[in-house]
Design a protein around this motif. Structure first.
Motif, PDB file in Angstrom:
ATOM      1  N   UNK A  51       0.793  -1.218   0.000  1.00 21.51           N
ATOM      2  CA  UNK A  51       0.000   0.000   0.000  1.00 21.51           C
ATOM      3  C   UNK A  51       0.823   1.264   0.000  1.00 21.51           C
ATOM      4  N   UNK A  52       2.117   1.152  -0.266  1.00 23.25           N
ATOM      5  CA  UNK A  52       3.036   2.287  -0.179  1.00 23.25           C
ATOM      6  C   UNK A  52       3.214   2.976  -1.533  1.00 23.25           C
ATOM      7  N   UNK A  53       3.215   4.304  -1.531  1.00 19.27           N
ATOM      8  CA  UNK A  53       3.588   5.055  -2.723  1.00 19.27           C
ATOM      9  C   UNK A  53       4.369   6.294  -2.309  1.00 19.27           C
ATOM     10  N   UNK A  54       5.166   6.806  -3.238  1.00 15.48           N
ATOM     11  CA  UNK A  54       5.986   7.987  -2.987  1.00 15.48           C
ATOM     12  C   UNK A  54       5.568   9.094  -3.930  1.00 15.48           C
ATOM     13  N   UNK A  55       5.101  10.188  -3.370  1.00 18.78           N
ATOM     14  CA  UNK A  55       4.713  11.344  -4.160  1.00 18.78           C
ATOM     15  C   UNK A  55       5.818  12.390  -4.063  1.00 18.78           C
ATOM     16  N   UNK A  56       6.337  12.793  -5.218  1.00 11.50           N
ATOM     17  CA  UNK A  56       7.469  13.708  -5.262  1.00 11.50           C
ATOM     18  C   UNK A  56       7.060  15.044  -5.857  1.00 11.50           C
ATOM     19  N   UNK A  57       7.118  16.091  -5.073  1.00  4.91           N
ATOM     20  CA  UNK A  57       6.779  17.424  -5.554  1.00  4.91           C
ATOM     21  C   UNK A  57       7.740  17.897  -6.645  1.00  4.91           C
ATOM     22  N   UNK A  58       8.952  17.404  -6.617  1.00  6.17           N
ATOM     23  CA  UNK A  58       9.916  17.798  -7.631  1.00  6.17           C
ATOM     24  C   UNK A  58       9.470  17.320  -9.007  1.00  6.17           C
ATOM     25  N   UNK A  59       8.895  16.111  -9.071  1.00  7.56           N
ATOM     26  CA  UNK A  59       8.412  15.586 -10.345  1.00  7.56           C
ATOM     27  C   UNK A  59       7.021  16.099 -10.697  1.00  7.56           C
ATOM     28  N   UNK A  60       6.208  16.387  -9.688  1.00  2.48           N
ATOM     29  CA  UNK A  60       4.823  16.810  -9.916  1.00  2.48           C
ATOM     30  C   UNK A  60       4.535  18.128  -9.203  1.00  2.48           C
ATOM     31  N   UNK A  61       5.210  19.210  -9.574  1.00  2.00           N
ATOM     32  CA  UNK A  61       5.062  20.484  -8.854  1.00  2.00           C
ATOM     33  C   UNK A  61       3.684  21.129  -9.003  1.00  2.00           C
ATOM     34  N   UNK A  62       2.964  20.786 -10.087  1.00  2.00           N
ATOM     35  CA  UNK A  62       1.681  21.428 -10.345  1.00  2.00           C
ATOM     36  C   UNK A  62       0.488  20.619  -9.847  1.00  2.00           C
ATOM     37  N   UNK A  63       0.745  19.516  -9.147  1.00  2.00           N
ATOM     38  CA  UNK A  63      -0.346  18.661  -8.666  1.00  2.00           C
ATOM     39  C   UNK A  63      -0.726  19.059  -7.248  1.00  2.00           C
ATOM     40  N   UNK A  64      -2.000  19.414  -7.041  1.00  2.00           N
ATOM     41  CA  UNK A  64      -2.446  19.818  -5.705  1.00  2.00           C
ATOM     42  C   UNK A  64      -3.433  18.837  -5.078  1.00  2.00           C
ATOM     43  N   UNK A  65      -3.900  17.842  -5.854  1.00  2.00           N
ATOM     44  CA  UNK A  65      -4.854  16.862  -5.327  1.00  2.00           C
ATOM     45  C   UNK A  65      -4.556  15.472  -5.882  1.00  2.00           C
ATOM     46  N   UNK A  66      -4.792  14.459  -5.061  1.00  2.00           N
ATOM     47  CA  UNK A  66      -4.666  13.072  -5.482  1.00  2.00           C
ATOM     48  C   UNK A  66      -6.033  12.401  -5.404  1.00  2.00           C
ATOM     49  N   UNK A  67      -6.316  11.536  -6.379  1.00  2.00           N
ATOM     50  CA  UNK A  67      -7.576  10.799  -6.418  1.00  2.00           C
ATOM     51  C   UNK A  67      -7.236   9.307  -6.344  1.00  2.00           C
ATOM     52  N   UNK A  68      -7.678   8.659  -5.275  1.00  2.00           N
ATOM     53  CA  UNK A  68      -7.262   7.289  -4.989  1.00  2.00           C
ATOM     54  C   UNK A  68      -8.443   6.341  -5.163  1.00  2.00           C
ATOM     55  N   UNK A  69      -8.185   5.232  -5.865  1.00  2.00           N
ATOM     56  CA  UNK A  69      -9.227   4.222  -6.075  1.00  2.00           C
ATOM     57  C   UNK A  69      -8.618   2.835  -5.939  1.00  2.00           C
ATOM     58  N   UNK A  70      -9.441   1.886  -5.500  1.00  2.00           N
ATOM     59  CA  UNK A  70      -9.001   0.504  -5.350  1.00  2.00           C
ATOM     60  C   UNK A  70     -10.229  -0.394  -5.396  1.00  2.00           C
ATOM     61  N   UNK A  71     -10.059  -1.608  -5.870  1.00  2.00           N
ATOM     62  CA  UNK A  71     -11.173  -2.546  -5.979  1.00  2.00           C
ATOM     63  C   UNK A  71     -11.821  -2.778  -4.617  1.00  2.00           C
ATOM     64  N   UNK A  72     -13.133  -2.551  -4.552  1.00  2.00           N
ATOM     65  CA  UNK A  72     -13.876  -2.799  -3.324  1.00  2.00           C
ATOM     66  C   UNK A  72     -13.891  -1.663  -2.335  1.00  2.00           C
ATOM     67  N   UNK A  73     -13.299  -0.504  -2.704  1.00  2.00           N
ATOM     68  CA  UNK A  73     -13.240   0.637  -1.777  1.00  2.00           C
ATOM     69  C   UNK A  73     -13.854   1.885  -2.413  1.00  2.00           C
ATOM     70  N   UNK A  74     -14.306   2.797  -1.558  1.00  2.00           N
ATOM     71  CA  UNK A  74     -14.840   4.061  -2.028  1.00  2.00           C
ATOM     72  C   UNK A  74     -13.702   4.952  -2.518  1.00  2.00           C
ATOM     73  N   UNK A  75     -13.941   5.638  -3.633  1.00  2.00           N
ATOM     74  CA  UNK A  75     -12.935   6.557  -4.152  1.00  2.00           C
ATOM     75  C   UNK A  75     -12.666   7.662  -3.145  1.00  2.00           C
ATOM     76  N   UNK A  76     -11.436   8.181  -3.173  1.00  2.00           N
ATOM     77  CA  UNK A  76     -11.029   9.165  -2.186  1.00  2.00           C
ATOM     78  C   UNK A  76     -10.226  10.269  -2.860  1.00  2.00           C
ATOM     79  N   UNK A  77     -10.510  11.528  -2.500  1.00  2.70           N
ATOM     80  CA  UNK A  77      -9.742  12.678  -2.978  1.00  2.70           C
ATOM     81  C   UNK A  77      -9.039  13.305  -1.780  1.00  2.70           C
ATOM     82  N   UNK A  78      -7.757  13.663  -1.968  1.00  8.66           N
ATOM     83  CA  UNK A  78      -6.975  14.213  -0.864  1.00  8.66           C
ATOM     84  C   UNK A  78      -5.982  15.243  -1.389  1.00  8.66           C
ATOM     85  N   UNK A  79      -5.797  16.321  -0.627  1.00 11.00           N
ATOM     86  CA  UNK A  79      -4.867  17.383  -1.033  1.00 11.00           C
ATOM     87  C   UNK A  79      -3.426  16.931  -0.819  1.00 11.00           C
ATOM     88  N   UNK A  80      -2.523  17.427  -1.676  1.00 12.85           N
ATOM     89  CA  UNK A  80      -1.110  17.077  -1.550  1.00 12.85           C
ATOM     90  C   UNK A  80      -0.392  17.917  -0.495  1.00 12.85           C
TER      91      UNK A  80
END
Length: 326
Positions: A51-80
């Motif tokens: 369940x681990x991921x690495x979000x790097x602001x250096x690679x994604x400087x213009x991203x302010x929100x993440x949208x997370x989805x997985x089989x069997x779970x409710x979708x989730x939006x979260x600020x970076x």
């Protein structure tokens, strides 16, 4: 002391540039493996088996929100901003209730095999990127009970030496790549609801030859009356132990209009064929919310050199048991 200070400085710089986050089940606190993390602009990445991921602001400087989805779970939006080290996901119970659990059947059966379509021509291959999911339709020709036991995914290996590419004994380029597989019910000709919420993944290397046989007999998947789709999605390269690496998902190319992001291609290549009369292959972009499946054929707005040469299908194979009547 000087070396200690330098190491501490490097650690601070790395920590400030990226955030290591784990996605877990809200109730059990178990990891949610291989969740999809979308950036809302057609890009994204995947969590690993922990369940681990690495979000790097250096690679994604213009991203302010993440949208997370997985089989069997409710979708989730979260600020970076101030991204937490742990993200909890809620189970979507109403969807889980739709999955039918089939008991073990002790009736006699006959084994059947649909062979995959193999090809070692590099120019007849799909270049896998993590932003695309490919689904192949399998019709159901009669009412007999059929259990899927394995899926045969054709792959094309690349020679280390281009000049020796036509030699069967030429050394192949090494790779270790993780794929995710899903099974969908047929919904009026396009992939619909999933047939199982189990995470089905496999790792393929150059040692697997020209086809990978995925054993799914333990999942008790039976072919629905209207047929089904099996899909393939590349997650990225792995280490020698099969652990998903934090792969870079695109290349940056300078142009007159600024930086253009080109999706990274992953090995192995997937051979397409013109030997199937029907258009059984569909594609979609996985990091766009609500994106629809598109049939892989000319006239559907798809830009591909494969279609220009009538290579319309990814020729997946399958083995299954046909059970005899009582």
């Amino acid at each position: 002391m000087k070396h200690l200070f330098c190491n501490l400085l490097v650690f601070i710089l790395v920590s400030s540039a990226s955030s290591q986050t784990t996605i877990v089940d809200e109730e059990t606190q178990y990891p949610v493996s291989y969740a999809t993390i979308s950036f809302g602009d057609g890009q994204g990445l995947f969590a690993d088996d922990d369940g681990l991921f690495i979000f790097t602001k250096k690679l994604y400087p213009d991203v302010d929100s993440l949208y997370i989805s997985a089989l069997g779970y409710k979708d989730l939006a979260i600020a970076t901003i101030n991204l937490p080290t742990t993200i909890e996901m809620q189970i979507e119970a109403n969807k889980l209730d739709e999955v039918i659990v089939n008991a073990k059947i002790n009736r006699k059966f006959k084994k059947e095999t649909l062979k995959p379509y193999l090809d070692d021509d590099y120019y007849k291959c799909w270049l896998p990127t993590i932003e695309s999911e490919i689904a192949v339709f399998f019709p159901n020709d009669n009412d007999k009970l059929k259990k899927i036991t394995s899926v045969l995914f054709p792959i094309t290996l690349e020679s280390k030496d281009w000049n020796k590419r036509k030699r069967s004994n030429a050394d192949k380029r090494k790779f270790s790549t993780l794929f995710k597989v899903k099974f969908y019910k047929n919904d009026n000709g396009i992939p619909g609801d999933v047939m199982t919420y189990s995470n089905i993944v496999f790792r393929v290397t150059e040692k697997n030859g020209d086809a990978f046989k995925l054993d799914i007999s333990e999942h008790n998947l039976f072919i629905p009356k209207g047929g089904f789709f099996v899909s393939l999605q590349v997650l990225g390269y792995t280490d020698p132990n099969g652990k998903l690496l934090p792969n870079k998902k695109y290349k940056e190319i300078k142009s007159k209009n600024g930086i253009v992001k080109i999706p990274t291609n992953f090995r192995p290549l997937l051979p397409f064929t013109d030997e199937i009369n029907q258009h059984h292959t569909y594609i979609k972009r996985v990091f766009i919310s609500g994106n629809k499946w598109v049939q892989f054929k000319q006239g559907n707005g798809i830009e591909s050199s494969l279609l220009r040469t009538n290579l319309n299908n990814y020729g997946v194979g399958m083995t299954y048991n046909i059970y005899k009547d009582d």
